[in-house]
Enzyme design. Structure first.
Site, PDB file in Angstrom:
ATOM      1  N   ASP A 268     -26.487   7.337 -53.623  1.00  0.00           N
ATOM      2  CA  ASP A 268     -27.786   7.310 -54.305  1.00  0.00           C
ATOM      3  C   ASP A 268     -27.622   7.419 -55.824  1.00  0.00           C
ATOM      4  O   ASP A 268     -26.657   8.020 -56.308  1.00  0.00           O
ATOM      5  CB  ASP A 268     -28.655   8.463 -53.773  1.00  0.00           C
ATOM      6  CG  ASP A 268     -30.124   8.262 -54.107  1.00  0.00           C
ATOM      7  OD1 ASP A 268     -30.519   7.130 -54.464  1.00  0.00           O
ATOM      8  OD2 ASP A 268     -30.887   9.250 -54.016  1.00  0.00           O
TER       9      ASP A 268
ATOM     10  N   HIS B 114     -26.925  -1.386 -58.672  1.00  0.00           N
ATOM     11  CA  HIS B 114     -26.429  -1.719 -57.328  1.00  0.00           C
ATOM     12  C   HIS B 114     -25.121  -2.507 -57.440  1.00  0.00           C
ATOM     13  O   HIS B 114     -24.166  -2.242 -56.715  1.00  0.00           O
ATOM     14  CB  HIS B 114     -27.456  -2.544 -56.551  1.00  0.00           C
ATOM     15  CG  HIS B 114     -28.766  -1.839 -56.326  1.00  0.00           C
ATOM     16  ND1 HIS B 114     -28.826  -0.519 -55.965  1.00  0.00           N
ATOM     17  CD2 HIS B 114     -30.047  -2.276 -56.403  1.00  0.00           C
ATOM     18  CE1 HIS B 114     -30.109  -0.170 -55.822  1.00  0.00           C
ATOM     19  NE2 HIS B 114     -30.865  -1.215 -56.086  1.00  0.00           N
TER      20      HIS B 114
ATOM     21  N   LEU C 150      -8.308   2.870 -41.384  1.00  0.00           N
ATOM     22  CA  LEU C 150      -9.583   3.515 -41.740  1.00  0.00           C
ATOM     23  C   LEU C 150     -10.696   2.712 -41.075  1.00  0.00           C
ATOM     24  O   LEU C 150     -10.674   1.485 -41.103  1.00  0.00           O
ATOM     25  CB  LEU C 150      -9.784   3.480 -43.264  1.00  0.00           C
ATOM     26  CG  LEU C 150     -11.147   3.955 -43.778  1.00  0.00           C
ATOM     27  CD1 LEU C 150     -11.230   5.485 -43.761  1.00  0.00           C
ATOM     28  CD2 LEU C 150     -11.407   3.468 -45.202  1.00  0.00           C
TER      29      LEU C 150
HETATM   30  C1  IPE Z   1     -31.326   6.623 -49.296  1.00  0.00           C
HETATM   31  O1  IPE Z   1     -31.584   6.442 -50.652  1.00  0.00           O
HETATM   32  C2  IPE Z   1     -30.825   5.380 -48.694  1.00  0.00           C
HETATM   33  C3  IPE Z   1     -29.608   4.818 -49.269  1.00  0.00           C
HETATM   34  C4  IPE Z   1     -28.811   5.335 -50.137  1.00  0.00           C
HETATM   35  C5  IPE Z   1     -29.280   3.528 -48.752  1.00  0.00           C
HETATM   36  P1  IPE Z   1     -33.061   6.390 -51.226  1.00  0.00           P
HETATM   37  O2  IPE Z   1     -32.910   6.481 -52.693  1.00  0.00           O
HETATM   38  O3  IPE Z   1     -33.780   5.209 -50.698  1.00  0.00           O
HETATM   39  O4  IPE Z   1     -33.696   7.721 -50.626  1.00  0.00           O
HETATM   40  P2  IPE Z   1     -35.128   8.385 -50.861  1.00  0.00           P
HETATM   41  O5  IPE Z   1     -36.133   7.464 -50.297  1.00  0.00           O
HETATM   42  O6  IPE Z   1     -35.287   8.599 -52.330  1.00  0.00           O
HETATM   43  O7  IPE Z   1     -35.044   9.676 -50.125  1.00  0.00           O
HETATM   44  C1  IPE Z   2     -29.212   3.912 -53.929  1.00  0.00           C
HETATM   45  O1  IPE Z   2     -29.633   3.919 -55.254  1.00  0.00           O
HETATM   46  C2  IPE Z   2     -29.068   2.521 -53.386  1.00  0.00           C
HETATM   47  C3  IPE Z   2     -30.045   2.154 -52.369  1.00  0.00           C
HETATM   48  C4  IPE Z   2     -30.974   2.911 -51.873  1.00  0.00           C
HETATM   49  C5  IPE Z   2     -29.951   0.808 -51.871  1.00  0.00           C
HETATM   50  P1  IPE Z   2     -31.176   3.890 -55.632  1.00  0.00           P
HETATM   51  O2  IPE Z   2     -31.580   2.471 -55.797  1.00  0.00           O
HETATM   52  O3  IPE Z   2     -31.953   4.661 -54.663  1.00  0.00           O
HETATM   53  O4  IPE Z   2     -31.132   4.608 -57.041  1.00  0.00           O
HETATM   54  P2  IPE Z   2     -32.206   5.622 -57.613  1.00  0.00           P
HETATM   55  O5  IPE Z   2     -32.324   6.734 -56.625  1.00  0.00           O
HETATM   56  O6  IPE Z   2     -33.472   4.867 -57.772  1.00  0.00           O
HETATM   57  O7  IPE Z   2     -31.615   6.059 -58.909  1.00  0.00           O
HETATM   58 MG    MG Z   3     -32.539   6.628 -54.592  1.00  0.00          MG
END
Ligand code: IPE
Ligand code: IPE
Ligand code: MG
Length: 259
Positions: free
Chosen positions: A27, A44, A138
């Protein structure tokens, strides 16, 4: 079907070593990019570098299973162009990396509801899984369109379909054999980057006794060093699985029979 691993609520796994299975919520990509005045999707793209680094570091640290949350069943709620960028990134990264993964002895798996994916992506995933099925260094699992509740529901449906005449008497072991990650032991170490302290519908069933580690580091900044820090933290935990600390110190391994 073989039962490779017994659930941690039923029997106590061997903990006298580093984590065998690491599961990560990757995240913070969007925030990483916004802080640099870049579009969220640039985060990403950059996050793929961290995936490479963490795979290498897991191999170096003797981790046997790495499970990465790439796209949750709730992430469809994001703007359409971000969702489509993520799908394209998954497709392109897989096309680009699959030879290298295979050469490095990595078994590749995807868990999640693939029915919502583009046919070309679904086909590529199935081909990559088949091609790498014999690798043993792995096991890399990508959770895509995955949700912990979806997993429990689909497992329950498959369990019931397997013995339509039965109405009761099911146990945890039987259900867990139908979970998407049935081929792996339950995660020893869970890591969430990006500062949030929540599970976000990741491996709800399997995390029952997993050690949780949260870090403010944003996923694109997460590297070998950061993984080593998480593993260090894990090595200092006392995994009791319901027992007392005194029992552990007295070498109570032989009380580890089924609950
Ligand atoms: C959780 O991340 C899912 C992934 C990392 C793929 P999100 O950023 O979408 O989570 P929430 O919705 O903030 O909890
Ligand atoms: C996690 O990073 C990746 C996915 C959920 C696909 P985010 O896109 O949630 O990044 P933040 O949380 O907005 O910084
Ligand atoms: Mg996020």
């Amino acid at each position: 079907m073989a039962i490779p691993f017994v659930s941690s609520t039923r029997s106590i796994p061997d903990t006298a070593r580093g984590p065998r299975h690491v599961a990560i919520i990757m995240d913070g990509n969007g925030r990483w990019a916004r802080r640099r005045m870049m579009p969220r999707v640039a985060g990403h793209a950059r996050g793929v570098e961290s995936v490479r680094a963490v795979i290498r570091a897991c191999i170096d640290n003797g981790v046997e299973f790495l499970t990465l949350f790439a796209f949750s069943s709730e992430n469809w709620r994001r703007p359409a162009d971000e969702v489509s960028f993520l799908m394209q990134l998954f497709l392109k990264s897989l096309q680009k990396e699959i030879d290298k993964l295979h050469e490095n002895g990595i078994r590749f798996h995807v868990i999640g509801d693939l029915s919502a994916f583009d046919e070309s992506l679904a086909r590529l995933i199935r081909e990559a899984e088949a091609r790498t099925a014999g690798n043993e260094r792995l096991t890399l699992t990508i959770a895509a369109n995955y949700g912990g509740r979806w997993d429990i529901m689909q497992a329950m449906e498959r369990m019931l379909a397997a013995s339509p005449e039965r109405r009761s008497g099911f146990d945890e072991e039987e259900l867990s054999r139908h979970l998407a990650l049935a081929y792996a032991p339950e995660p020893d170490l869970f890591i969430r980057t990006g500062g949030e302290q929540r599970i976000s519908n990741f491996l709800l069933w399997q995390l029952a006794y997993t050690e949780l580690y949260f870090t403010d580091t944003l996923w694109p900044d997460f590297d070998e060093r950061a993984l080593a820090d998480a593993i260090q933290s894990y090595l200092h935990r006392e995994r009791r699985f319901g027992r007392t600390s005194e029992q552990l110190k007295g070498g109570a391994e032989d009380t580890s029979g089924d609950a």
